[in-house]
Design a protein around this motif. Structure first.
Motif, PDB file in Angstrom:
ATOM      1  N   PRO A  97       0.907  -1.091   0.359  1.00 47.44           N
ATOM      2  CA  PRO A  97      -0.336  -0.138   0.303  1.00 47.44           C
ATOM      3  C   PRO A  97       1.103   1.208  -0.138  1.00 47.44           C
ATOM      4  O   PRO A  97       1.676   1.056   0.450  1.00 47.44           O
ATOM      5  CB  PRO A  97      -1.000   0.076   1.290  1.00 47.44           C
ATOM      6  CG  PRO A  97      -0.817  -1.256   1.514  1.00 47.44           C
ATOM      7  CD  PRO A  97       1.001  -2.072   0.892  1.00 47.44           C
TER       8      PRO A  97
ATOM      9  N   ALA B 242       3.106   2.737   3.503  1.00 47.10           N
ATOM     10  CA  ALA B 242       4.109   0.763   3.628  1.00 47.10           C
ATOM     11  C   ALA B 242       4.837   1.487   2.892  1.00 47.10           C
ATOM     12  O   ALA B 242       6.240   1.167   2.796  1.00 47.10           O
ATOM     13  CB  ALA B 242       3.607  -0.435   3.434  1.00 47.10           C
TER      14      ALA B 242
ATOM     15  N   GLY C 265      -3.375  -6.719   3.313  1.00 49.07           N
ATOM     16  CA  GLY C 265      -2.454  -4.510   3.144  1.00 49.07           C
ATOM     17  C   GLY C 265      -0.600  -4.758   3.616  1.00 49.07           C
ATOM     18  O   GLY C 265      -0.800  -4.847   1.891  1.00 49.07           O
ATOM     19  N   CYS C 266      -0.406  -4.896   4.204  1.00 44.32           N
ATOM     20  CA  CYS C 266       0.880  -5.551   4.572  1.00 44.32           C
ATOM     21  C   CYS C 266       1.160  -6.060   5.781  1.00 44.32           C
ATOM     22  O   CYS C 266       0.641  -5.635   6.573  1.00 44.32           O
ATOM     23  CB  CYS C 266       1.935  -3.878   4.435  1.00 44.32           C
ATOM     24  SG  CYS C 266       1.109  -2.519   5.697  1.00 44.32           S
TER      25      CYS C 266
ATOM     26  N   ARG D 244      -3.871  -2.198   6.515  1.00 51.51           N
ATOM     27  CA  ARG D 244      -4.468  -2.012   5.579  1.00 51.51           C
ATOM     28  C   ARG D 244      -3.292  -1.075   5.194  1.00 51.51           C
ATOM     29  O   ARG D 244      -2.895  -1.069   3.893  1.00 51.51           O
ATOM     30  CB  ARG D 244      -5.867  -0.990   5.467  1.00 51.51           C
ATOM     31  CG  ARG D 244      -5.820  -0.533   4.534  1.00 51.51           C
ATOM     32  CD  ARG D 244      -7.189  -0.084   4.386  1.00 51.51           C
ATOM     33  NE  ARG D 244      -7.643   0.869   5.482  1.00 51.51           N
ATOM     34  CZ  ARG D 244      -8.211   0.611   6.271  1.00 51.51           C
ATOM     35  NH1 ARG D 244      -9.034  -0.112   6.452  1.00 51.51           N
ATOM     36  NH2 ARG D 244      -8.799   1.851   7.200  1.00 51.51           N
ATOM     37  N   ASP D 245      -2.326  -0.029   5.832  1.00 53.02           N
ATOM     38  CA  ASP D 245      -1.435   0.919   5.545  1.00 53.02           C
ATOM     39  C   ASP D 245      -0.940   1.239   6.794  1.00 53.02           C
ATOM     40  O   ASP D 245      -1.588   1.123   7.901  1.00 53.02           O
ATOM     41  CB  ASP D 245      -1.408   1.972   4.395  1.00 53.02           C
ATOM     42  CG  ASP D 245      -1.048   2.019   3.553  1.00 53.02           C
ATOM     43  OD1 ASP D 245       0.053   2.368   4.096  1.00 53.02           O
ATOM     44  OD2 ASP D 245      -1.157   3.398   2.741  1.00 53.02           O
TER      45      ASP D 245
ATOM     46  N   GLN E 112       1.141   4.797   8.497  1.00 52.73           N
ATOM     47  CA  GLN E 112       2.421   5.989   8.011  1.00 52.73           C
ATOM     48  C   GLN E 112       3.493   6.092   8.916  1.00 52.73           C
ATOM     49  O   GLN E 112       2.925   5.889   9.984  1.00 52.73           O
ATOM     50  CB  GLN E 112       1.175   7.451   7.690  1.00 52.73           C
ATOM     51  CG  GLN E 112       1.524   9.104   7.827  1.00 52.73           C
ATOM     52  CD  GLN E 112       0.921  10.052   8.249  1.00 52.73           C
ATOM     53  OE1 GLN E 112      -0.123   8.704   8.456  1.00 52.73           O
ATOM     54  NE2 GLN E 112       0.895  10.180   7.075  1.00 52.73           N
TER      55      GLN E 112
END
Length: 155
Positions: A34, A37, A123-124, A140-141, A143
């Protein structure tokens, strides 16, 4: 492509870890990550041990929101290496696992050795390996934000 479990590799370490194997595979997997990531994983300073933005030698300060859909992991700088703290915000968390090498230490995994961010069906996955255990977040992601801090010379 097969991935070797980071925790298993860390368990066999003696001395400095070389992330070259993971970094050499990043170009082939980065498109499957994503956006947040991907930006963090492919930052050229992320795995450069001499960089101020390398995760090596950070320590986990706090974990907020464990068990929820949103999580935040705050990493404290090491005064001799970093000039900022790292905050990672995870969205759409589907799994959070702490594995301790020596008893129940909560989320204290010791000094960070390295991390890996891999594509996952959700996602990751972000696995953070320390000398005393690992944290793994599937989300999902994420930051990652480097935050200004004052060095206390206590780190």
């Amino acid at each position: 492509m097969q991935y070797v479990d980071l925790a298993a590799r860390v368990g066999d370490l003696s001395g400095v870890v070389d992330p070259a194997h993971y970094v050499s595979h990043l170009p082939s997997i980065s498109a499957a990550l994503p956006p947040g990531a991907r930006a963090f994983a492919t930052d050229t300073d992320h795995y450069d041990f001499r960089s101020l933005r390398c995760v090596k030698d950070l320590t986990v300060r706090t974990v907020q929101g464990a068990g929820g859909d949103e999580m935040v992991v705050e990493f404290q700088h090491n005064c001799w290496k970093h000039d900022r703290d790292l905050v990672v915000r995870y969205s759409g968390v589907s799994s959070f696992i702490v594995e301790s090498a020596a008893g129940d230490r909560g989320t204290d995994v010791g000094t960070v050795i390295l991390d890996e961010i891999l594509p996952h069906r959700d996602g990751c996955s972000h696995e953070i390996a320390g000398w005393d255990g690992t944290l793994t977040v599937v989300c999902r992601d994420l930051q990652a934000i480097w935050m200004e801090t004052a060095c206390s010379n206590e780190a």
